[in-house]
Design a protein around this motif. Structure first.
Motif, mmCIF file in Angstrom:
data_model
loop_
_atom_site.group_PDB
_atom_site.id
_atom_site.type_symbol
_atom_site.label_atom_id
_atom_site.label_comp_id
_atom_site.label_asym_id
_atom_site.label_seq_id
_atom_site.Cartn_x
_atom_site.Cartn_y
_atom_site.Cartn_z
ATOM 1 N N HIS A 66 84.248 -38.710 86.732
ATOM 2 C CA HIS A 66 85.141 -37.641 86.287
ATOM 3 C C HIS A 66 85.424 -37.855 84.804
ATOM 4 O O HIS A 66 85.446 -38.979 84.312
ATOM 5 C CB HIS A 66 86.445 -37.593 87.094
ATOM 6 C CG HIS A 66 87.420 -38.658 86.726
ATOM 7 N ND1 HIS A 66 87.369 -39.936 87.252
ATOM 8 C CD2 HIS A 66 88.484 -38.636 85.873
ATOM 9 C CE1 HIS A 66 88.355 -40.656 86.750
ATOM 10 N NE2 HIS A 66 89.041 -39.910 85.907
ATOM 11 N N LYS A 82 86.988 -30.760 86.228
ATOM 12 C CA LYS A 82 86.027 -30.430 87.282
ATOM 13 C C LYS A 82 86.026 -31.530 88.347
ATOM 14 O O LYS A 82 86.427 -32.670 88.076
ATOM 15 C CB LYS A 82 84.621 -30.281 86.689
ATOM 16 C CG LYS A 82 84.510 -29.218 85.605
ATOM 17 C CD LYS A 82 84.625 -27.834 86.207
ATOM 18 C CE LYS A 82 84.505 -26.749 85.127
ATOM 19 N NZ LYS A 82 83.179 -26.735 84.504
ATOM 20 N N GLU A 97 84.869 -34.534 90.852
ATOM 21 C CA GLU A 97 84.011 -35.687 90.619
ATOM 22 C C GLU A 97 82.585 -35.381 91.080
ATOM 23 O O GLU A 97 82.372 -34.662 92.059
ATOM 24 C CB GLU A 97 84.560 -36.902 91.362
ATOM 25 C CG GLU A 97 85.914 -37.381 90.854
ATOM 26 C CD GLU A 97 86.451 -38.533 91.657
ATOM 27 O OE1 GLU A 97 87.312 -39.260 91.142
ATOM 28 O OE2 GLU A 97 86.003 -38.705 92.818
#
Length: 228
Positions: free
Chosen positions: A127, A139, A141
């Motif tokens: 991430h 966003k 992982e």
């Protein structure tokens, strides 16, 4: 692969980066930059005298290493080892260490120098803890794959496009071979992309020089001697 042997001094990393640049390598992967910092910590610990003032012998060397990464005319990917980080908290009148996640084994603040920082968990899921590109921040992982690299590569090219167009314009308006060579050295990071433009302009300048020489010589060659 270019190996660096212990001790992992920052000067060795700098020399290795320079070698990669001079060899025309476009992307340099450093695995890992933790070794550089641990080497400097060991060096600092070996110095006698005042511990605080001894940092004056360490910090310039580390800064030179960081600046080499930032200013190198290539893309650089660096890995950093992590360790469990702790903070001291007070409970029931006692000070105890408390886990607060992972921490990079490098000098504090180095993360801020990079455009994009991925943190990987024990399942190799990444991430973005820092993201100037805006492509990955917030966003879910995910695993880092070739697709991730292609996304980053496309972003890099889009970011560089205005600068590339600027260099093209400078090439097309160069008035001498020396000026053209200066641009070639100044913007070495774009040489692979712009080599056809350099070659085209070099030929144009040579042709212009030949025409100028011919124009100067012809009147002399055509002039017939006269009788006085």
């Amino acid at each position: 692969m270019l190996g660096i042997s212990a001790p992992f001094e920052p000067e060795k990393y700098i020399e290795a980066i320079d070698f990669c640049v001079s060899s025309g390598i476009e992307v340099v992967v450093i695995d890992s930059i933790t070794h550089e910092w641990e080497c400097l910590l060991d060096y600092h610990g070996s110095l006698s005298g005042n511990s605080f003032t001894n940092w004056n012998k360490v910090t310039p060397r580390h800064n030179a290493f960081v600046q080499k990464i930032l200013q190198a005319p290539v893309n650089i990917i660096a890995t950093v080892r992590t360790k469990q980080d702790y903070v001291l908290t007070e409970k029931n009148g006692k000070t105890i260490p408390e886990k607060v996640g992972l921490k990079s084994v490098q000098r504090d603040g180095l993360d801020y120098e990079f455009t994009l920082v991925f943190d990987l968990d024990n399942k190799n899921l990444a991430h973005a803890s820092k993201d100037r590109t805006g492509l990955f921040f917030g966003k879910p992982e995910h695993r880092l794959t070739a697709t991730t690299g292609n996304i980053i590569s496309k972003w890099c090219m889009e970011e560089l496009e205005p600068q590339i167009e600027y260099v093209k314009d400078r090439i097309n308006n160069a008035s001498t071979i020396i000026e053209l060579l200066g641009l070639y050295n100044q913007f070495a990071q774009f040489n692979d992309l712009l080599l056809p433009y350099y070659e085209k302009r070099k030929q144009e300048l040579r042709q212009a020089k030949n025409r100028a020489l011919e124009g100067n010589l012809n009147p002399i060659q055509n002039e017939q001697p006269t009788n006085s």
